[in-house]
Design a protein around this motif. Sequence first.
Motif, short mmCIF file in Angstrom:
data_model
loop_
_atom_site.label_atom_id
_atom_site.label_comp_id
_atom_site.label_asym_id
_atom_site.label_seq_id
_atom_site.Cartn_x
_atom_site.Cartn_y
_atom_site.Cartn_z
N SER A 27 -2.42 -5.55 16.87
CA SER A 27 -2.72 -4.28 16.23
C SER A 27 -3.93 -3.62 16.88
CB SER A 27 -2.99 -4.50 14.73
OG SER A 27 -3.39 -3.30 14.11
N GLY A 28 -4.96 -4.44 17.17
CA GLY A 28 -6.15 -3.90 17.82
C GLY A 28 -5.88 -3.43 19.23
N LEU A 29 -4.99 -4.13 19.94
CA LEU A 29 -4.65 -3.70 21.29
C LEU A 29 -3.98 -2.33 21.28
CD1 LEU A 29 -4.42 -4.29 24.32
CD2 LEU A 29 -2.23 -5.40 23.86
N SER A 30 -3.05 -2.14 20.36
CA SER A 30 -2.38 -0.84 20.26
C SER A 30 -3.38 0.26 19.91
CB SER A 30 -1.29 -0.91 19.19
OG SER A 30 -0.60 0.32 19.08
N ALA A 31 -4.27 -0.03 18.95
CA ALA A 31 -5.28 0.97 18.57
C ALA A 31 -6.22 1.25 19.73
CB ALA A 31 -6.05 0.47 17.35
N ARG A 144 -14.52 -23.80 14.54
CA ARG A 144 -14.76 -24.33 15.89
C ARG A 144 -14.09 -23.49 16.97
NH1 ARG A 144 -10.74 -27.52 13.72
NH2 ARG A 144 -8.87 -27.83 15.00
N HIS A 145 -13.14 -22.64 16.57
CA HIS A 145 -12.42 -21.81 17.55
C HIS A 145 -12.98 -20.39 17.64
CE1 HIS A 145 -8.68 -24.56 17.02
NE2 HIS A 145 -9.51 -25.00 17.96
N LEU A 146 -14.09 -20.11 16.96
CA LEU A 146 -14.63 -18.75 16.97
C LEU A 146 -15.14 -18.30 18.33
CD1 LEU A 146 -16.33 -18.58 13.46
CD2 LEU A 146 -14.33 -17.30 14.25
N PRO A 147 -15.73 -19.18 19.17
CA PRO A 147 -16.07 -18.72 20.53
C PRO A 147 -14.84 -18.25 21.31
CG PRO A 147 -17.23 -20.76 20.04
CD PRO A 147 -16.23 -20.55 18.93
N ALA A 148 -13.74 -18.98 21.19
CA ALA A 148 -12.51 -18.56 21.88
C ALA A 148 -11.99 -17.26 21.29
CB ALA A 148 -11.46 -19.66 21.76
N ALA A 149 -12.09 -17.10 19.96
CA ALA A 149 -11.65 -15.86 19.33
C ALA A 149 -12.48 -14.68 19.81
CB ALA A 149 -11.72 -15.99 17.81
N LEU A 155 -11.50 -9.52 25.31
CA LEU A 155 -10.48 -9.26 26.32
C LEU A 155 -9.53 -8.16 25.87
CD1 LEU A 155 -9.14 -10.03 29.01
CD2 LEU A 155 -7.86 -11.80 27.78
N ARG A 156 -9.20 -8.17 24.59
CA ARG A 156 -8.35 -7.12 24.04
C ARG A 156 -9.00 -5.75 24.19
NH1 ARG A 156 -8.72 -7.04 17.96
NH2 ARG A 156 -10.24 -5.40 18.45
N LEU A 268 -16.75 -1.94 35.40
CA LEU A 268 -17.33 -2.67 34.28
C LEU A 268 -16.27 -3.37 33.44
CD1 LEU A 268 -20.19 -0.29 33.08
CD2 LEU A 268 -20.45 -2.48 34.22
N PRO A 269 -15.25 -2.64 32.94
CA PRO A 269 -14.21 -3.35 32.16
C PRO A 269 -13.44 -4.36 32.98
CG PRO A 269 -13.61 -1.03 32.51
CD PRO A 269 -15.04 -1.18 32.92
N ALA A 270 -13.28 -4.13 34.28
CA ALA A 270 -12.57 -5.11 35.11
C ALA A 270 -13.38 -6.41 35.18
CB ALA A 270 -12.34 -4.55 36.51
N GLY A 271 -14.71 -6.29 35.35
CA GLY A 271 -15.55 -7.49 35.36
C GLY A 271 -15.49 -8.23 34.04
N SER A 272 -15.50 -7.47 32.94
CA SER A 272 -15.40 -8.09 31.62
C SER A 272 -14.06 -8.81 31.46
CB SER A 272 -15.55 -7.03 30.53
OG SER A 272 -16.82 -6.42 30.60
N ALA A 273 -13.00 -8.18 31.95
CA ALA A 273 -11.67 -8.80 31.83
C ALA A 273 -11.59 -10.09 32.64
CB ALA A 273 -10.60 -7.80 32.30
N LEU A 274 -12.24 -10.13 33.79
CA LEU A 274 -12.24 -11.35 34.61
C LEU A 274 -12.84 -12.51 33.84
CD1 LEU A 274 -13.28 -10.00 38.14
CD2 LEU A 274 -11.06 -10.95 37.48
N VAL A 275 -13.95 -12.26 33.14
CA VAL A 275 -14.56 -13.31 32.34
C VAL A 275 -13.65 -13.69 31.18
CG1 VAL A 275 -16.50 -13.87 30.81
CG2 VAL A 275 -16.91 -12.68 32.96
N GLY A 276 -13.05 -12.69 30.53
CA GLY A 276 -12.15 -12.99 29.42
C GLY A 276 -10.97 -13.84 29.83
#
Length: 436
Positions: A27-31, A144-149, A155-156, A268-276
């Motif tokens: 839903s967030g990706l679409s928005a 325990r999965h909140l860092p991954a979330a 990334l979204r 900038l967003p491309a660099g962020s996506a690489l880390v994600g």
Amino acid sequence: MPSFPKSALPDLAPWRDSRDFRVLWWSGLSAGLGHGLTAVALPFQLAQLTGSPVAVGLIGVVQLVPLVVFGLYGGALADAVDQRRLILWAEAGLAAVASLLVINALLPAPPVWPLYAAAALGSALAGLQRPATSALVPRVVAHRHLPAAAALTSLRWQCGAIVGPSIAGLVVAWADVSAAYALNALACVLAVLTARRLAPSPARHDAQPVSLRGIAEGAGYAWRRKELLGTYAVDVLATFFAFPIILYPFLAEDLGATWALGLMYAALPAGSALVGLSSGWTARVHRHGRAVAWAAAATGAAIALAGWAAGTGQVWLVLLFLTLTGCCDMVSGIFRRTIWDQSVPDALRGRLAGIELLSYSGGPQLGQLRAGTMAGLTSVRTSVWAGGLLCVAGVGLLVLCLPKLLAYDARTNAHTRAVREERAVAAGPKEADTVA
């Protein structure tokens, strides 16, 4: 043949284990894609109608005030009502705003004032919605999965920041702005239909009604938590000094490389996506405060190097350091959100999310004013590299004033432990292991 290292891939545990997180992500990706469309189409149309850079720049001012007011109110509202319903109604309102922009664009002589009204109304609705969206994640994802979330959520956002404007550029070039607005309205409708699949998320039984006192209580909690205060301050410092996005057109012109302008915006967003996309390693980091501070300082250093590279005339080196800036900011952002999600009690999560919204939205708006003013007084390149160095110095001063930020450790922090235990008790003995 050696296997591909798991740490080089994102941790999909939140996506795999939580149906509601998957729904919220799509839903967030679409928005986000829809928002990216309007973020390009609206200033483009305003520039066409007025021919004034000042008129285009006023969009940021018009958006900032509603975001501040409704961000704080939306945070309190997220603690007092069903978060699912708040998300749905706000997203439906954003679809209506996009529809009004379509109608205005189709008029023979579109007036200008509806563009500003739509920008203000859309900002207010985003202020109502985003705290509820942020506060919902820790409810549906194991502690325990909140860092991954946090990594997957970031990334979204980056996907929307890259793909949305790219589509908008093509649509505006080959069709017109009304088509971009229509696609935004469609994306908002899809976001609503997807979010309807979320389970109800009612307020706690002891939730306070929305009031100024409740908002002040959230602000007071943030002030007392110095490591939490440090995350907000780091975010503001980085976005205020190290994101001179408004200068990109002038920087490209100085370099004689107007062809690289789009690549600058994408860096900038491309660099962020690489880390994600390679964020599996974040689960092994526990000194989150230290990671936030070091990554924020590295963000400033990277943008300073971009300013230095601009002086050498090497366009690809500038793009490399802009991409590195996005990488460092993403690392800082992942661990900031992890601290917020893992250590803020459920009763205050909405109000604290409203404060978070101000920190990561207000900083960039004021930062553009800083970058433009400094460029006018000195030069474009000086504004870029000096902003980066000021970011590094600011982060250094901040950690001296707020040593608790560097001392934060998710394994030993009392607030994080209390939230973990609170969730285990709420889940019951059969589900305690899953929640922890």
